[in-house]
Scaffold this active site. Sequence first.
Site, mmCIF file in Angstrom:
data_model
loop_
_atom_site.group_PDB
_atom_site.id
_atom_site.type_symbol
_atom_site.label_atom_id
_atom_site.label_comp_id
_atom_site.label_asym_id
_atom_site.label_seq_id
_atom_site.Cartn_x
_atom_site.Cartn_y
_atom_site.Cartn_z
ATOM 1 C CD GLU A 167 0.799 0.410 3.032
ATOM 2 O OE1 GLU A 167 0.701 1.650 2.951
ATOM 3 O OE2 GLU A 167 1.790 -0.146 3.511
ATOM 4 C CD GLU A 308 7.371 2.426 -1.286
ATOM 5 O OE1 GLU A 308 8.137 1.773 -2.033
ATOM 6 O OE2 GLU A 308 7.634 3.589 -0.940
#
Length: 340
Positions: A167, A308
């Site tokens: 994310e 990420e």
Amino acid sequence: MTPIAPLDRSAEAAYRALIDGKAKPLGALGRIEDLAVRLALIAGRPDPGLDRALLLVFAGDHGLNEAGVSAYPSTVTAAMVATLLAGRASANAFARAVGAEVRVVDAGVAADLAPHRLLIEAKVRRGTRNAAAGPALTAQEVELALTRGAAIACEALQDFDILAVGEMGIGNSASAALVLHRLAPAPLDDCIGLGAGHDAEGLARKRAVLHQAAARSDVSEPRDVLGAFGGLEIAMMAGAILGAAAAGKPVLVDGFIASVAALAAIRLDPASADYCIFAHRSAEQGHAVVLSAAGAEPLLDLSMRLGEGTGALLALPAARAAAALLTEVANLDDVLSGTP
């Protein structure tokens, strides 16, 4: 959404015997052996190839950030999405290192993003509402995020063997802490961490805002919790995990925020837990809480807390090694007979 089939464990003993018969001492590869068995069960065969791997980075903004729950402004979300699309973020470097592809999913970035070949446009709205003042999302927005996430995963897994989820969203550790507080359930203070890098004053402000948000509602059902506290990338990740499980494919779950999304998926459909491989133990305080709530033991512990999908990518070689144990390692009988 498509129902998830619980794993058929009828062949588990046979897969375990296959691994026990390899040219190594019994149990010498520890949890890699357990992972190999689980990958075989997910695939339904003793050769679970994981050559084609995809990381989906779900991006969204949070109304909570208006109250100062992050050390960074929400504009950083769109800037980091641009960096990911340019191939210059940590996740891109790690993906190249381990042989995975990357796509970014706009779940709810509070900006208009230009079309890009690596961008999946799935925006539900431009960021969530401020959960300290009212519900972050409507019931319809939650359902749309879940449904779009599932559809994205199912479509992607027609071309890939394993999915990693990560994310990008300034303020999302705050929303994740609130979601975890209700879904674990656990004391809110145990779920709150430094996020992207608060000092003591910033962390105190974050705690105060999250206690205000939590006091506003007593929801506990997964969809209601996602609606009360957001965010869109968390809900859409949960949908993607449900979609991947329904497609019968394994999912590498990244750190704190991705794990909260996985917990939401598990609360929505407990069968999805069998398909989740928790990649690493994040340094974010609440990650121990979510791992305990999910009954999960992560593969790695590297004191990371970036997000990420970086931790999920680093766990990919371990998953591939577990799959290779089943297909590429000689049997002990063959070695002893002189025909390795």
